[in-house]
Design an enzyme around this catalytic site. Structure first.
Site, PDB file in Angstrom:
ATOM      1  N   CYS A   1      -0.913   6.582   8.836  1.00  0.00           N
ATOM      2  CA  CYS A   1      -1.230   5.251   8.304  1.00  0.00           C
ATOM      3  C   CYS A   1      -2.385   5.435   7.332  1.00  0.00           C
ATOM      4  CB  CYS A   1      -1.563   4.284   9.444  1.00  0.00           C
ATOM      5  SG  CYS A   1      -2.849   4.911  10.557  1.00  0.00           S
TER       6      CYS A   1
ATOM      7  N   ARG B   1       0.841  -1.205   0.000  1.00  0.00           N
ATOM      8  CA  ARG B   1       0.000   0.000   0.000  1.00  0.00           C
ATOM      9  C   ARG B   1       0.872   1.250   0.000  1.00  0.00           C
ATOM     10  NH1 ARG B   1      -4.416   0.491   4.362  1.00  0.00           N
ATOM     11  NH2 ARG B   1      -5.098   2.194   3.011  1.00  0.00           N
TER      12      ARG B   1
END
Length: 284
Positions: free
Chosen positions: A242, A183
């Site tokens: 995050c 990611r």
């Protein structure tokens, strides 16, 4: 009798001992699953540490989403303080948070309580599995409703930064992204509007702080692994993010436990950053 104050991690053995002594102890089950947002609460009803209350990530620790403020927006500070007053939190209360997913949701509550200025909060190292392995009892009985307290938030122990302030300071801060490597690199993006990362960020997957048994690595090992990511600015010029401001809290907890205190959370994280097409993104 004075009791030790736990500020980062507490082992199952330490908690078993503390339960015998401490007059003001609040245990909170934070278990949660993104794919099934009711699963954590169901699991808590089936088995939990005796006396543990449950806090739901979306319902009890986050503000409503607008589509531009990320997937787990930081709530109003006084609103969250009221949630904690309802659990009976007092200035002298030792809070212990745990979950059954490797501690990201417990670490988020740890960060949130420090955001209110409450220092006596720790994460149960290894969570429910470590508790069971240590012979700790489990219960399916819902604890009685606590008596509401007069807890008041004080100066925050958890600095934050907004998207605008972060964008203005790109290149002058160390950025650490807690998402999985694929990611971070922008190879996949299952949740947010664009793939990639904030320019200049380094990647430290939040699970890299844990040993194979789900407990945190020793403080000295964490320090040795994390310190190179901070150069040349150090912990106090480091910003964590995050996907939505939750799993980054494990990196913050690991740093605090390793003696690398003072770094900042960008609560909106990638879900907020990537929702605005005017903000720069990087891949690779």
């Amino acid at each position: 009798m004075s009791h030790p104050v736990y500020r980062t991690l507490i082992s199952a053995a330490e908690l078993l001992q503390l339960e015998k002594q401490h007059q003001s102890l609040l245990i909170v089950d934070c278990s949660f699953e993104l794919a099934d947002t009711a699963a954590g609460e169901r699991g808590w009803r089936e088995r939990h540490l005796p006396g543990a209350h449950y806090l739901h990530l979306d319902r009890d620790t986050c503000a409503p989403m607008t589509g531009l403020n990320g997937r787990h927006p930081l709530p109003d500070r006084e609103w969250f303080a009221e949630r904690m007053r309802a659990l009976g939190l007092k200035a002298e209360t030792q809070v212990v948070a745990y979950d059954n997913q490797g501690s990201p949701y417990a670490a988020h509550l740890w960060w949130m309580l420090r955001w209110l200025g409450h220092e006596a909060v720790a994460v149960l190292d290894g969570g429910l599995a470590a508790w069971s392995a240590a012979g700790g009892p489990l219960s399916s009985h819902e604890p009685p409703a606590p008596q509401a307290s007069s807890f008041a938030a004080v100066s925050s122990l958890s600095p934050t930064i907004s998207a605008e302030a972060l964008q203005a300071r790109l290149g002058t801060l160390r950025l650490i992204d807690a998402r999985a490597g694929e990611r971070f690199r922008g190879e996949v993006e299952p949740l947010d509007k664009q793939a990639g990362h904030i320019p200049g960020a380094s990647n430290r997957f939040f699970k890299d702080n844990l040993a194979a048994d789900g407990r945190f690595k020793p403080a000295a090992q964490l320090r040795a692994e994390i310190e190179p990511l901070l150069a040349p600015h150090g912990a106090e010029a480091t910003v964590h993010y995050c996907g939505s401001g939750v799993t980054a809290c494990i990196n913050l907890l690991a740093m605090e436990h390793a003696g690398l205190a003072g770094s900042t959370l960008y609560p909106g994280s990638w879900s907020e950053w990537s929702a605005d097409p005017r903000r720069p993104i990087a891949r690779g």
